[in-house]
Write an enzyme that holds these catalytic residues in place. Structure first.
Site, short mmCIF file in Angstrom:
data_model
loop_
_atom_site.label_atom_id
_atom_site.label_comp_id
_atom_site.label_asym_id
_atom_site.label_seq_id
_atom_site.Cartn_x
_atom_site.Cartn_y
_atom_site.Cartn_z
N SER A 10 -31.87 28.71 -58.70
CA SER A 10 -31.15 27.44 -58.50
C SER A 10 -31.34 26.95 -57.00
O SER A 10 -30.87 26.11 -56.34
CB SER A 10 -29.68 27.16 -58.89
OG SER A 10 -29.82 27.32 -60.17
N THR A 75 -26.62 25.42 -56.02
CA THR A 75 -26.67 23.99 -56.01
C THR A 75 -25.88 23.14 -55.19
O THR A 75 -26.58 22.35 -54.41
CB THR A 75 -26.63 23.57 -57.70
OG1 THR A 75 -27.57 24.32 -58.43
CG2 THR A 75 -26.68 22.07 -57.76
N GLU A 137 -2.69 30.94 -58.11
CA GLU A 137 -2.67 30.76 -59.33
C GLU A 137 -2.75 32.29 -60.45
O GLU A 137 -2.11 32.27 -61.30
CB GLU A 137 -3.99 29.82 -60.07
CG GLU A 137 -3.86 29.59 -61.57
CD GLU A 137 -4.92 28.74 -61.85
OE1 GLU A 137 -6.07 28.41 -60.87
OE2 GLU A 137 -5.24 28.16 -62.99
N PHE A 185 -10.20 24.73 -57.85
CA PHE A 185 -9.40 25.01 -59.14
C PHE A 185 -9.30 26.21 -59.67
O PHE A 185 -8.60 26.59 -60.56
CB PHE A 185 -9.92 23.77 -60.06
CG PHE A 185 -9.52 22.56 -59.62
CD1 PHE A 185 -8.15 22.01 -59.47
CD2 PHE A 185 -10.60 21.66 -59.28
CE1 PHE A 185 -8.09 20.59 -59.09
CE2 PHE A 185 -10.66 20.24 -59.09
CZ PHE A 185 -9.20 19.85 -58.91
N ASP A 235 -25.56 26.04 -67.28
CA ASP A 235 -26.32 27.14 -66.93
C ASP A 235 -25.67 28.47 -67.19
O ASP A 235 -26.47 29.34 -67.78
CB ASP A 235 -26.66 27.11 -65.41
CG ASP A 235 -27.64 28.11 -64.95
OD1 ASP A 235 -28.59 28.24 -65.41
OD2 ASP A 235 -26.76 29.15 -64.26
N HIS A 371 -33.89 31.46 -66.97
CA HIS A 371 -34.27 30.17 -66.80
C HIS A 371 -35.65 30.16 -67.02
O HIS A 371 -36.34 31.46 -67.47
CB HIS A 371 -34.54 29.84 -65.26
CG HIS A 371 -33.10 30.02 -64.27
ND1 HIS A 371 -32.86 29.83 -62.93
CD2 HIS A 371 -31.82 29.87 -65.08
CE1 HIS A 371 -31.62 29.54 -62.90
NE2 HIS A 371 -31.07 30.00 -63.86
ZN LIG Z 1 -28.84 29.82 -63.66
#
Ligand SMILES: [Zn+2]
Length: 380
Positions: A10, A75, A137, A185, A235, A371
């Protein structure tokens, strides 16, 4: 394909999408003439490629990045960072002697002169926190930064921004009086959509909810905006060989696209939807219309399972490589410690292949499904 691989990761795919230039495996928004893991920042600066996010910033537009992966993952990072190693996501991952900044630091420092990106939302909280601090958290988890920087507080002071890490804080954000928002998050990737409500104590918004809030913040700029939204866990579900989670996250991504279409006008807004690469995932056999997509093949006009040459039924969905068939409990696909079982390993006549813990059969044993190289669709 990337500059050096028939099937890409990616880093070069997103570099191509945001800069228009193909580059090599593992590097982010620099050209192919730099060796992977180049440590000299002068070399990186000489070979860096301008991204569409940076072009938008330079024109006074607002910019945002939303993902369900870590915001420092390949990404999202390719939109705002320049580095010869996608894994240098925080400073504790940098090798000795490098003058290249880690990706999380670049998310803040690369935009210091123009008041920061307006939106950065997803996972990867510990990559922004010093290793002296505990995660809010998960009390046993610590920050990953060795340099002492708390990038969540820098974001607030430097960019007049806000920082949230749970659903209640996210819901309380009023876009009308929010100039810039950093939302992280999870310590690492956010939960799979299939697990989000049961696995996350502090709560996380869906990718559609994140997209909704991001557009509300970005749309305030009359010069316009650029927003990248990644359904990053599709993915990961495929890498685990778990079609249930990959497809559930794909539906969540589809909801985010619908939300973006509802909130914008095609007269002045271009929405482009694509994938950065394929997976070795197939829809096979001759199942009848209406047969459960996660189920075993039943042919048109038939009620019994179609049988393979070994006399056993087979699923419509399978993978050419990866972890192979087994059933794990809820949330269990995130464990990569289960033994790999590939090929025709069990009679699945009485196995519920639609269970969310079911992993489709795979031919070639690999610890992680890979991939694939076929063309992907682009919708605009
Ligand atoms: Zn991947």
């Amino acid at each position: 394909y990337s500059a050096n691989q028939q099937t890409p990761d990616s880093a070069p795919t997103m570099t191509a999408m945001v800069t228009g230039v193909k580059t090599s495996d593992g590097v982010l928004s620099i050209d192919q003439d730099v060796a992977r893991q180049e440590k000299d920042n002068a070399v990186i600066q000489a070979h860096k490629l301008t991204t569409i996010l940076e072009l938008a910033k330079a024109r006074g537009m607002s910019t945002g990045v939303v993902t369900t992966a870590r915001v420092t993952h390949a990404t999202p990072a390719a939109t705002y960072a320049h580095t010869a190693e996608r894994d240098w996501e925080t400073d504790s991952k940098l090798p000795a002697g490098t003058s290249v900044k880690d990706i999380a630091a670049q998310a803040v420092d690369n935009f210091a002169a123009n008041h920061g990106m307006e939106v950065l939302m997803g996972g990867g909280r510990t990559y922004f926190m010093p290793n002296t601090k505990f995660d809010p958290e998960y009390p046993t988890v610590k920050g990953r930064r060795k340099d002492g920087r708390d990038l969540t507080s820098e974001w607030q002071t430097k960019f007049n921004g806000k920082y949230v890490w749970n659903k209640a804080q996210f819901d309380a954000i009023d876009p009308a009086n929010t100039k810039s928002l950093l939302a992280l998050f999870e310590p690492s990737h956010v939960q799979y959509e299939a697990d989000r409500e049961k696995m996350d104590g502090a709560g996380e918004p869906s990718i559609a909810e994140m997209t909704d809030k991001a557009i509300d913040i970005l749309q305030k700029n009359k010069k316009g905006f650029f927003l990248m939204v990644e359904g990053g866990r599709i993915d990961h579900g495929h890498h685990a060989g778990n079609a249930y989670r990959a497809l559930t996250d794909t539906i969540a991504m589809s909801d985010a696209v619908r939300k973006a279409m509802e909130k914008t006008d095609p007269e002045d807004t271009l929405i482009v939807v694509s994938a950065d690469h394929s997976h070795v995932f197939t829809i096979a056999g001759y199942p009848k219309r209406g047969n459960p997509i996660l189920g075993k093949v039943v042919g048109a006009g038939k009620t019994d399972f179609a049988k393979a040459s070994d006399g056993m039924p087979y699923t419509t969905l399978s993978y050419a490589n990866g972890r192979g068939y087994h059933v794990l409990p809820v949330g269990g696909d995130t464990s990569y410690n289960e033994p790999i079982q590939t090929g025709r390993v069990a009679d699945m006549t009485h196995v519920d292949t639609t269970d969310q813990g079911f992993h489709q059969e795979a031919l070639v044993p690999l610890s992680s499904e890979t991939h694939a190289g076929e063309d992907v669709a682009i919708f605009a």
